[in-house]
Every structure is written in structure tokens, then in C-alpha cells.
Enzyme design. Sequence first.
Site, PDB file in Angstrom:
ATOM      1  N   LYS A   1      -7.248   5.080   8.613  1.00  0.00           N
ATOM      2  CA  LYS A   1      -7.144   3.658   8.241  1.00  0.00           C
ATOM      3  C   LYS A   1      -5.714   3.323   7.845  1.00  0.00           C
ATOM      4  O   LYS A   1      -5.148   2.329   8.300  1.00  0.00           O
ATOM      5  CB  LYS A   1      -8.089   3.362   7.071  1.00  0.00           C
ATOM      6  N   ASN A   2      -5.118   4.168   6.983  1.00  0.00           N
ATOM      7  CA  ASN A   2      -3.801   3.826   6.443  1.00  0.00           C
ATOM      8  C   ASN A   2      -2.670   3.979   7.457  1.00  0.00           C
ATOM      9  O   ASN A   2      -1.542   3.562   7.200  1.00  0.00           O
ATOM     10  CB  ASN A   2      -3.495   4.665   5.202  1.00  0.00           C
TER      11      ASN A   2
ATOM     12  N   ARG B   1      -0.089  -3.203  -9.180  1.00  0.00           N
ATOM     13  CA  ARG B   1       0.469  -3.153  -7.826  1.00  0.00           C
ATOM     14  C   ARG B   1       1.378  -4.339  -7.509  1.00  0.00           C
ATOM     15  O   ARG B   1       1.040  -5.205  -6.693  1.00  0.00           O
ATOM     16  CB  ARG B   1      -0.653  -3.047  -6.797  1.00  0.00           C
ATOM     17  N   PRO B   2       2.564  -4.391  -8.138  1.00  0.00           N
ATOM     18  CA  PRO B   2       3.493  -5.493  -7.878  1.00  0.00           C
ATOM     19  C   PRO B   2       4.166  -5.391  -6.501  1.00  0.00           C
ATOM     20  O   PRO B   2       3.925  -4.424  -5.771  1.00  0.00           O
ATOM     21  CB  PRO B   2       4.530  -5.327  -8.983  1.00  0.00           C
ATOM     22  N   VAL B   3       5.009  -6.386  -6.159  1.00  0.00           N
ATOM     23  CA  VAL B   3       5.691  -6.376  -4.858  1.00  0.00           C
ATOM     24  C   VAL B   3       7.214  -6.394  -5.004  1.00  0.00           C
ATOM     25  O   VAL B   3       7.925  -6.728  -4.066  1.00  0.00           O
ATOM     26  CB  VAL B   3       5.227  -7.537  -3.943  1.00  0.00           C
ATOM     27  N   ASP B   4       7.696  -6.035  -6.191  1.00  0.00           N
ATOM     28  CA  ASP B   4       9.141  -6.102  -6.436  1.00  0.00           C
ATOM     29  C   ASP B   4       9.962  -5.242  -5.463  1.00  0.00           C
ATOM     30  O   ASP B   4      11.053  -5.635  -5.041  1.00  0.00           O
ATOM     31  CB  ASP B   4       9.446  -5.681  -7.887  1.00  0.00           C
ATOM     32  N   LEU B   5       9.428  -4.094  -5.068  1.00  0.00           N
ATOM     33  CA  LEU B   5      10.197  -3.204  -4.177  1.00  0.00           C
ATOM     34  C   LEU B   5      10.376  -3.823  -2.787  1.00  0.00           C
ATOM     35  O   LEU B   5      11.421  -3.662  -2.152  1.00  0.00           O
ATOM     36  CB  LEU B   5       9.505  -1.841  -4.048  1.00  0.00           C
TER      37      LEU B   5
ATOM     38  N   VAL C   1       8.918   5.552  -5.275  1.00  0.00           N
ATOM     39  CA  VAL C   1       8.398   5.781  -3.916  1.00  0.00           C
ATOM     40  C   VAL C   1       7.224   4.827  -3.649  1.00  0.00           C
ATOM     41  O   VAL C   1       6.276   4.771  -4.429  1.00  0.00           O
ATOM     42  CB  VAL C   1       7.914   7.240  -3.752  1.00  0.00           C
ATOM     43  N   SER C   2       7.313   4.076  -2.564  1.00  0.00           N
ATOM     44  CA  SER C   2       6.224   3.172  -2.190  1.00  0.00           C
ATOM     45  C   SER C   2       5.945   3.292  -0.699  1.00  0.00           C
ATOM     46  O   SER C   2       6.846   3.115   0.128  1.00  0.00           O
ATOM     47  CB  SER C   2       6.596   1.725  -2.533  1.00  0.00           C
ATOM     48  N   VAL C   3       4.690   3.571  -0.374  1.00  0.00           N
ATOM     49  CA  VAL C   3       4.293   3.688   1.028  1.00  0.00           C
ATOM     50  C   VAL C   3       4.460   2.328   1.713  1.00  0.00           C
ATOM     51  O   VAL C   3       5.104   2.208   2.755  1.00  0.00           O
ATOM     52  CB  VAL C   3       2.830   4.175   1.124  1.00  0.00           C
TER      53      VAL C   3
ATOM     54  N   ILE D   1       0.141   7.867  -9.965  1.00  0.00           N
ATOM     55  CA  ILE D   1       0.545   6.802  -9.017  1.00  0.00           C
ATOM     56  C   ILE D   1       0.035   5.429  -9.475  1.00  0.00           C
ATOM     57  O   ILE D   1       0.787   4.460  -9.501  1.00  0.00           O
ATOM     58  CB  ILE D   1       0.033   7.098  -7.585  1.00  0.00           C
TER      59      ILE D   1
ATOM     60  N   ARG E   1     -15.162  -0.227   4.042  1.00  0.00           N
ATOM     61  CA  ARG E   1     -13.743  -0.551   4.239  1.00  0.00           C
ATOM     62  C   ARG E   1     -12.980   0.664   4.771  1.00  0.00           C
ATOM     63  O   ARG E   1     -11.999   0.500   5.484  1.00  0.00           O
ATOM     64  CB  ARG E   1     -13.098  -0.971   2.911  1.00  0.00           C
TER      65      ARG E   1
HETATM   66  C1  UD1 Z   1      -0.768   2.994   0.010  1.00  0.00           C
HETATM   67  C2  UD1 Z   1      -2.150   3.294   0.542  1.00  0.00           C
HETATM   68  C3  UD1 Z   1      -3.097   3.615  -0.601  1.00  0.00           C
HETATM   69  C4  UD1 Z   1      -2.527   4.755  -1.446  1.00  0.00           C
HETATM   70  C5  UD1 Z   1      -1.094   4.448  -1.892  1.00  0.00           C
HETATM   71  C6  UD1 Z   1      -0.418   5.600  -2.586  1.00  0.00           C
HETATM   72  C7  UD1 Z   1      -2.361   1.973   2.554  1.00  0.00           C
HETATM   73  C8  UD1 Z   1      -3.013   0.833   3.264  1.00  0.00           C
HETATM   74  N1  UD1 Z   1      -2.653   2.123   1.272  1.00  0.00           N
HETATM   75  O1  UD1 Z   1      -0.884   1.849  -0.822  1.00  0.00           O
HETATM   76  O2  UD1 Z   1      -4.355   4.012  -0.032  1.00  0.00           O
HETATM   77  O3  UD1 Z   1      -3.319   4.919  -2.606  1.00  0.00           O
HETATM   78  O4  UD1 Z   1      -0.289   4.114  -0.721  1.00  0.00           O
HETATM   79  O5  UD1 Z   1      -0.418   6.721  -1.776  1.00  0.00           O
HETATM   80  O6  UD1 Z   1      -1.637   2.731   3.162  1.00  0.00           O
HETATM   81  N2  UD1 Z   1       4.730  -0.346  -6.564  1.00  0.00           N
HETATM   82  C9  UD1 Z   1       5.600  -1.113  -7.308  1.00  0.00           C
HETATM   83  N3  UD1 Z   1       6.259  -2.146  -6.700  1.00  0.00           N
HETATM   84  C10 UD1 Z   1       6.081  -2.431  -5.380  1.00  0.00           C
HETATM   85  C11 UD1 Z   1       5.195  -1.633  -4.604  1.00  0.00           C
HETATM   86  C12 UD1 Z   1       4.540  -0.595  -5.232  1.00  0.00           C
HETATM   87  O7  UD1 Z   1       5.785  -0.888  -8.510  1.00  0.00           O
HETATM   88  O8  UD1 Z   1       6.714  -3.394  -4.888  1.00  0.00           O
HETATM   89  C13 UD1 Z   1       4.015   0.765  -7.234  1.00  0.00           C
HETATM   90  C14 UD1 Z   1       2.488   0.628  -7.171  1.00  0.00           C
HETATM   91  O9  UD1 Z   1       2.012  -0.211  -8.202  1.00  0.00           O
HETATM   92  C15 UD1 Z   1       2.068   2.072  -7.368  1.00  0.00           C
HETATM   93  C16 UD1 Z   1       3.168   2.849  -6.644  1.00  0.00           C
HETATM   94  O10 UD1 Z   1       4.271   1.951  -6.522  1.00  0.00           O
HETATM   95  O11 UD1 Z   1       2.081   2.398  -8.734  1.00  0.00           O
HETATM   96  C17 UD1 Z   1       2.798   3.359  -5.276  1.00  0.00           C
HETATM   97  O12 UD1 Z   1       2.252   2.308  -4.524  1.00  0.00           O
HETATM   98  P1  UD1 Z   1       2.413   2.204  -2.951  1.00  0.00           P
HETATM   99  O13 UD1 Z   1       2.855   3.527  -2.406  1.00  0.00           O
HETATM  100  O14 UD1 Z   1       3.239   1.015  -2.622  1.00  0.00           O
HETATM  101  O15 UD1 Z   1       0.913   1.944  -2.483  1.00  0.00           O
HETATM  102  P2  UD1 Z   1       0.424   1.064  -1.273  1.00  0.00           P
HETATM  103  O16 UD1 Z   1       1.429   1.110  -0.178  1.00  0.00           O
HETATM  104  O17 UD1 Z   1      -0.041  -0.261  -1.754  1.00  0.00           O
END
Ligand code: UD1
Length: 429
Positions: free
Chosen positions: A22-23, A131-135, A172-174, A338, A408
Site C-alpha cells: 500500500k505505502n 502529524r504536521p506538514v512543516d517539513l 526523517v519523514s517518508v 516515531i 484500508r
Molecule cells: C508513512 C507511512 C506510515 C508510516 C510512517 C512512518 C505511508 C502512506 N504512510 O507516513 O504508514 O507509519 O511513514 O514510517 O507511506 N513529521 C513532521 N513534520 C512533517 C512530516 C512528518 O513532524 O512535515 C513527523 C510525523 O509527525 C512523525 C514523523 O515525522 O512523527 C514521521 O512521519 P512520516 O515519515 O512523515 O510519516 P508519513 O509519511 O505520514
Amino acid sequence: MDRIRISGGAKLNGTIPISGAKNAALPLMIASLLTDDTLTLENVPHLADVELLIRILGNHGVDYSVNGRRENQEKGYSRTIHFTAHTIVDTTAPYELVSKMRASFWVIGPLLARMRQARVSLPGGCAIGTRPVDLFIDGLRALGANIDIESGYVVAKAPKGLVGNRFTFPKVSVGATHVLVMAASLAKGETVLENAACEPEIVNLADCLNLMGARITGAGTPTIRIQGVDSLSGARHRVIPDRIETGTYAMAVAMTGGDVLLEGARSDLLETALDVVRRTGAEVTQINSGIRVTRNGNGIAPVDVTTEPFPGFPTDLQAQFMGLMTMAKGRSRITETIFENRFMHVQELVRLGAKISLSGQTAIVEGVPQLKGAPVMATDLRASVSLVIAGLAAEGQTEVNRVYHLDRGFERLEEKLSGCGAVIERVSV
Ligand code: UD1
């Protein structure tokens, strides 16, 4: 609303085919926005999240067709889907759609890169953390985008196109890595991303983008280099097997005992998690056709884990592993690093007789000899499946409510488990 009813106690024996991830499928589908040509994706899992993303992409103008669709025969099985974003008809992703699935926020990258503008709703709250979007915002700004937040929408503009730059992710953010890799593929010049996510899904996306004509190196390492190109073309690409589904079923076998082939699974996608499963007492072997997991005789050994970005132990397997540890011979400590609020399954596992206490971000699990079935409910996808795993080993009947969470992310869950001897059925109420 449907429920899953399980009569626990049966060992698992047989073969479970592992679906496309899925991811990986979600960002690959979103990448179709980057080209006016057709992107063909093989092994796309049949899941509620995929169907929702098809609708969301349709809103932007993406047409899709499914190979040789024969409704009944193919229902629930991974498919080959063709996506064509010949014309982008709308660069707005509305709240009604984005709020249903956080990953749909990621359309901001390709829309901005190709159309030079995007207006995407903030994803809103989520059960497992803030789960913010600042990054995403900081990264896209580094590529020259002007970004404002207006009435709950992120409004991004780059009238002259995005420009390559060096950007270091503070965390680190996926998702933010997916978005920046997609956006930088169509930016002018070179982008260097530091502290990028190394997850296999990032590699799967970069491989696809390279087939489409992008010039990306270093995916799967913390430093990714992207030479921007003027345009991307279509391609045909295969979604990798789902490592979270793989780990989930491996843990289920470690919990119930038995002997199962996880067909099509790749151990290189989840070495750390498989190693942990081995340490609990199961045998895990990669063979040509997949991964074989067996546990006979001996009980479950307790193992401590801490979730980490790849290649560490994945947060998406934390709940399932806690399910397994509830019946270990001794005490284990499970630390979540995480997401700050990802212990919602704890109270439900306790309803099944588990002994778990929380201390900050660590759960301390005292293994009990036997769980007992009960009605339970979960608030997110991975938490729900941890209750299924626990239910498989519990004595008596467990009913898992709110099955839509499972739909899902897990393709044909009850069918795959009952094919291996589990007594599990979906009940419509
Ligand atoms: C993806 C996966 C999810 C998995 C997660 C961590 C998908 C569809 N989802 O979610 O299943 O649990 O990776 O392996 O692939 N963060 C910030 N600011 C940002 C973005 C993220 O602070 O702008 C934080 C998040 O709150 C969290 C951490 O970074 O604490 C990691 O999140 P992230 O790797 O971005 O997760 P997703 O990509 O949403």
C-alpha cells in the site's frame, strides 16, 4: 458495519500470498500526475485507500483503466492499473478528500512541479499523532515555492518553476521525502536531499521516476541527488511486496505456531523485524518463492524493541509485535519513537487479558500464559490487525469491530488467514 469474528487457538499452516505494498502504491499513483503520458503500475493492491486515491486523482484529471477487468474474478486481488494525467483539470485538493487519507496531501509535490501551483487542504488531525506538514512546506520553499496557509489550505506557487537546491530534513519523514523527490524531478538544476528517508518505498518510487526519465541517485540512502529534467514520460513499473503485511503474518505465525510460506515476500525489505521475530523463537528463512516462518513446540521468548526509521524496526509493526508479546514467557519493553500517540491498541489488548503498562513512550508487556477472547475495537489500521493476531491465539471468540480500518490496508485478510486454518469470518451487521 462489518466485524471480524475469530475463534482462537488454531495453528497457521499453508501459504499466504503477499500483496503489493500500500505505502509504495500510493506515492507511485501520485507520481502519475507528473506526466501527460500513461503510467502503468503492476501489483497494485485492492484496498480502500487505493480506491480513495483513484477518486482523488480523478478530481485532478487522472483517467485510469484496470487491465482485463473481470469484476468478480479479480475482486480483491492485486491488479495492473494504467493512470493517465493527460490534462490536469484542477490543482486544488479539497478538504473533503484530503481529510480522509493523509497521503493524498502528497499531490502537492507533482502539482506544483508540473502546473506551478497547487492548493491542497491541510490533512487535519489523525488518530496516531499530530502529524504536521512543516517539513513539506520548508522543503518546497527551499525549491523556490511561495507558500501561504489560507483558510486551512496550503497554497503553493512557483510561477517560474521550481529550482533545485540543497535541503536537509531536520527529521526523517517518508512523506516529505516522497514529495521532494517528485517535485525536484521537474525542477531546474540539481537538488540534494540530506537526511532523507531510506524506506524501500522511496527506492520503489525513485526507480519508477527514473524509468519515466528522471535522474535520481542515492535513493535508499540518506543523501538523494536529483538532476531536474524538463518533462517526464510514461513507464511500466511494479509495486514491491508489502513488508508490513509480511511482518504482520510472520508475527501471526510466531503467535499461533505452525508453518506458513509468505509467498512473494522479500526478507531484504524487513531484516530488522524478521530478526526480532527469530529472537522470539520462530524460524524465518528466505527461500526462492518467499519467506517461510515456522514455530513449533517452544513458547514465545520476550524481546525488547524500539521503533525507528528504516532500516530500524518499523512503527507500522509495533502494534502487531505487542500482540505477539502479550503471550511471551516474560517481560518485554516496546518503545515508540516515531508517533507520539500510537498505543491505542493497549487498552484493547488488555480487554483480551494482556498485562501491559505504559511509561511515557514505552509499553511494558508482562507475558501471560493465555489470552481470552472478547469484543474489541481499534482506531487505526495497524492497531486493528494487532487485535486480529491476538484473537488468533486467544481462547474462545474475539470480535474485532470497525473493520473498515483493516480494509484500508490488508487485502483479503480473512481469506488469507482462513486458507491457513484460522477460524475467522467477516460478519455483516
Ligand atoms: C508513512 C507511512 C506510515 C508510516 C510512517 C512512518 C505511508 C502512506 N504512510 O507516513 O504508514 O507509519 O511513514 O514510517 O507511506 N513529521 C513532521 N513534520 C512533517 C512530516 C512528518 O513532524 O512535515 C513527523 C510525523 O509527525 C512523525 C514523523 O515525522 O512523527 C514521521 O512521519 P512520516 O515519515 O512523515 O510519516 P508519513 O509519511 O505520514
